[in-house]
Scaffold this motif. Structure first.
Motif, mmCIF file in Angstrom:
data_model
loop_
_atom_site.group_PDB
_atom_site.id
_atom_site.type_symbol
_atom_site.label_atom_id
_atom_site.label_comp_id
_atom_site.label_asym_id
_atom_site.label_seq_id
_atom_site.Cartn_x
_atom_site.Cartn_y
_atom_site.Cartn_z
ATOM 1 N N GLN A 192 0.864 -1.180 0.000
ATOM 2 C CA GLN A 192 0.000 0.000 0.000
ATOM 3 C C GLN A 192 0.897 1.226 0.000
ATOM 4 O O GLN A 192 1.656 1.450 0.939
ATOM 5 C CB GLN A 192 -0.896 -0.002 1.244
ATOM 6 N N VAL A 193 0.852 2.018 -1.077
ATOM 7 C CA VAL A 193 1.648 3.238 -1.160
ATOM 8 C C VAL A 193 0.727 4.430 -0.938
ATOM 9 O O VAL A 193 -0.157 4.707 -1.756
ATOM 10 C CB VAL A 193 2.367 3.361 -2.516
ATOM 11 N N LEU A 194 0.934 5.108 0.168
ATOM 12 C CA LEU A 194 0.105 6.262 0.515
ATOM 13 C C LEU A 194 0.769 7.551 0.052
ATOM 14 O O LEU A 194 1.960 7.768 0.289
ATOM 15 C CB LEU A 194 -0.106 6.331 2.026
ATOM 16 N N VAL A 195 -0.018 8.401 -0.629
ATOM 17 C CA VAL A 195 0.457 9.717 -1.048
ATOM 18 C C VAL A 195 -0.574 10.742 -0.597
ATOM 19 O O VAL A 195 -1.726 10.405 -0.312
ATOM 20 C CB VAL A 195 0.675 9.784 -2.568
ATOM 21 N N LEU A 196 -0.169 11.999 -0.529
ATOM 22 C CA LEU A 196 -1.020 13.017 0.079
ATOM 23 C C LEU A 196 -1.814 13.832 -0.932
ATOM 24 O O LEU A 196 -2.503 14.768 -0.547
ATOM 25 C CB LEU A 196 -0.169 13.943 0.944
ATOM 26 N N ASN A 197 -1.704 13.502 -2.188
ATOM 27 C CA ASN A 197 -2.393 14.290 -3.205
ATOM 28 C C ASN A 197 -2.717 13.387 -4.380
ATOM 29 O O ASN A 197 -1.864 12.622 -4.834
ATOM 30 C CB ASN A 197 -1.500 15.464 -3.639
ATOM 31 N N SER A 198 -3.928 13.490 -4.876
ATOM 32 C CA SER A 198 -4.323 12.650 -6.018
ATOM 33 C C SER A 198 -3.507 12.990 -7.259
ATOM 34 O O SER A 198 -3.385 12.170 -8.168
ATOM 35 C CB SER A 198 -5.817 12.827 -6.306
ATOM 36 N N ALA A 199 -2.920 14.191 -7.278
ATOM 37 C CA ALA A 199 -2.065 14.588 -8.410
ATOM 38 C C ALA A 199 -0.592 14.358 -8.087
ATOM 39 O O ALA A 199 0.290 14.972 -8.693
ATOM 40 C CB ALA A 199 -2.312 16.058 -8.745
ATOM 41 N N PHE A 200 -0.320 13.461 -7.148
ATOM 42 C CA PHE A 200 1.042 13.189 -6.685
ATOM 43 C C PHE A 200 1.997 12.933 -7.843
ATOM 44 O O PHE A 200 3.060 13.545 -7.950
ATOM 45 C CB PHE A 200 1.007 11.979 -5.741
ATOM 46 N N ALA A 201 1.621 12.017 -8.744
ATOM 47 C CA ALA A 201 2.529 11.622 -9.821
ATOM 48 C C ALA A 201 2.852 12.795 -10.745
ATOM 49 O O ALA A 201 3.954 12.872 -11.302
ATOM 50 C CB ALA A 201 1.918 10.471 -10.617
ATOM 51 N N GLU A 202 1.920 13.714 -10.882
ATOM 52 C CA GLU A 202 2.134 14.855 -11.781
ATOM 53 C C GLU A 202 3.137 15.853 -11.197
ATOM 54 O O GLU A 202 3.709 16.663 -11.917
ATOM 55 C CB GLU A 202 0.797 15.559 -12.034
ATOM 56 N N ARG A 203 3.357 15.785 -9.888
ATOM 57 C CA ARG A 203 4.248 16.739 -9.227
ATOM 58 C C ARG A 203 5.687 16.230 -9.148
ATOM 59 O O ARG A 203 6.584 16.972 -8.756
ATOM 60 C CB ARG A 203 3.736 17.029 -7.818
ATOM 61 N N LEU A 204 5.907 14.990 -9.514
ATOM 62 C CA LEU A 204 7.234 14.407 -9.379
ATOM 63 C C LEU A 204 8.187 14.934 -10.443
ATOM 64 O O LEU A 204 7.779 15.192 -11.580
ATOM 65 C CB LEU A 204 7.156 12.883 -9.459
#
Length: 502
Positions: free
Chosen positions: A85-97
């Motif tokens: 389970q990979v938890l991130v804090l924003n649904s647009a997480f991947a776009e910010r990388l």
């Protein structure tokens, strides 16, 4: 190959750590993504070493390089057949990388890793939790959703592993920036961050391990370090075996000065510790009422009762080192004894009430190069005119400021005790909470005095004494636990530590 459990002797700030990263990438041609892969792999290997039966893993990832390390871990776990389970804090997480973190996500995604946007109420599914949220770049208090996720980690009964540093902890000072992850295990990369080993860092890191990610030694030659970590190898180098022809005159004469009414035990503990730490001769100048008890407990110590500074003055011709302060009090008697010690010209170790009396003695004096001062945070605060909390918030700054004002070598006691002589900073990460009891500082001052008498420099006597004292406490606790540890329990163990026969 060096074990990850063998921590390096060099400690760094966050900026120095970043400089090492840049040097490895720009000057030595190691791709940043390769370093991230090594970090993720090292962390995953350590995870399996500590929790080999784990079948479900939760990894909380931020959008920086720390999160990239976590994504590499998640991908490796996925390949290993572990539910991730990979938890991130924003649904647009991947776009910010960006950069290496983006490359890590692309690799993890290719092996089947999926992202779960965290929100309040999201269940932590892992049997082990991995913190890869913030890394060392934090420069202000943790707020908002990040703080809430950290609190959820801390409420969980499941074990937590921190990648490089627990999120929310200042890597330079060990201060908690609002809220910080409480990890059971922390694996630090490339540079061992000094804040992991002092102040609140010791409560949040759990077991600290280190992996240099195979950086060549030349990388470390490019960047100055911040502090040195003292360990048993330093002790062996500073205290070589004695010649068989040795005699007591080679190992110095320590005089302990202190023990006002009702406090004779403090001075006696310091004297006994000095004797057990290898001083050739030990004297004790104390209130006359304590002489009989002192001789009964430690007949090896030469004890003299003194009623005034005038009584003390002729006794100061023979000692090589004076330890002043244990049980000294702040009476006129104490003031006179301290004044005579300061006038003697002998190397000094000042502790306890000698430090509290010192400011009034320094009105026309900026300090001395040959003394060792051993304040705890409260005493340091009084000397600096600060609050004790301010000392603890940045212990490195506090000890530097003390040394600049008072000269000599300053030992700032506490979790991750610091020794500083104006040149090199030394940190001791040995020791334990059992040492939180009366008399520990008295024993330490005696140890340092004995090492000073054995011709160690002020800073070497300080750092070796601090380590021997803390290591002796660890050996005591390993046998009988932390609760109820007494300062006198350390004295016999100190002898073994200093002799290299732990």
């Amino acid at each position: 190959m060096t074990s990850r459990a063998e921590l390096p002797g060099a400690l760094y700030t966050a900026e120095q750590s970043r400089a090492l990263d840049r040097s490895a990438i720009e000057q030595f041609g190691i791709p940043g993504f390769r370093l991230m892969q090594r970090a993720g792999h090292a962390a995953f290997v350590e995870l399996l070493a500590h929790w080999p039966s784990v079948r479900r893993l939760t990894v909380a990832c931020g959008s920086g390089n720390n999160g990239g390390d976590g994504l590499i871990m998640a991908g490796l776990a996925q390949q290993h057949g572990i539910d991730v389970q990979v938890l991130v804090l924003n649904s647009a997480f991947a776009e910010r990388l960006q950069g290496e973190a983006l490359a890590a996500w692309q690799w993890a995604q290719a092996v089947g890793v999926e992202l779960t946007p965290w929100q309040s109420g999201t269940e932590l599914q892992g049997e082990v939790l991995v913190d890869a949220l913030l890394g060392t770049g934090l420069d202000g208090p943790v707020r908002g959703e990040v703080a809430e996720l950290i609190r959820q980690f801390n409420r969980s009964p499941r074990p937590v592993m921190a990648v490089d540093i627990p999120s929310g902890l200042c890597s330079d000072t060990g201060r908690v920036l609002g809220v910080a992850v409480r990890a059971d295990l922390t694996l630090s990369f490339i540079a061992l961050k000094q804040g992991l080993l002092t102040h609140e860092g010791v409560d949040h890191c759990g077991q600290v391990l280190f992996d240099g990610l195979m950086l060549p030694d030349e990388v470390y030659e490019e960047v100055p370090l911040s502090a040195f970590r003292t360990d048993r190898d330093d002790l062996a180098n500073l205290l070589p075996p004695r010649r068989r022809s040795s005699h007591k005159g080679l190992f110095g004469h320590v005089m302990v000065i202190g023990g006002d009414h009702g406090m004779g035990g403090a001075a006696l503990m310091a004297a006994e510790a000095a004797a057990r730490s290898g001083a050739g001769l030990v004297s004790l100048a104390t209130r006359p009422e304590h002489v009989t008890a002192a001789l009964t407990r430690a007949p090896e110590v030469m004890v003299t009762g003194v009623n005034s500074g005038q009584d003390l003055q002729p006794l100061l011709e023979r000692p090589d080192v004076l330890v002043v302060g244990p049980g000294l009090g702040q009476s006129a008697w104490a003031d006179q004894l301290l004044q005579q010690a300061l006038n003697s010209g002998r190397p000094l170790v000042l502790d306890a009430d000698a430090l509290n009396l010192l400011p009034r003695k320094l009105q026309n004096d900026t300090g001395r190069h040959d003394w060792v001062l051993t304040p705890h945070p409260g005493e340091a605060a009084r000397l600096l005119g600060w609050e004790a909390a301010d000392v603890q918030q940045d212990r490195f700054r506090a000890v530097r400021e003390l040394q600049a004002q008072l000269g000599g070598t300053v030992v700032l006691k506490g979790a991750g005790s610091l020794s500083f002589d104006g040149d090199a900073m030394h940190l001791c990460n040995a020791g334990n909470p059992g040492m939180a009891c009366g008399g520990m500082g008295d024993v330490l001052s005696g140890i340092i005095g004995a090492l000073r008498a054995q011709r160690l420099s002020a800073v070497d006597a300080a750092r070796a004494g601090v380590y021997a004292h803390a290591r002796a406490a660890d050996l005591c606790v390993a046998d009988q636990g932390e609760r109820g540890l007494l300062a006198t329990d350390l004295i016999g163990r100190v002898r073994r530590v200093l002799s290299g026969i732990e």
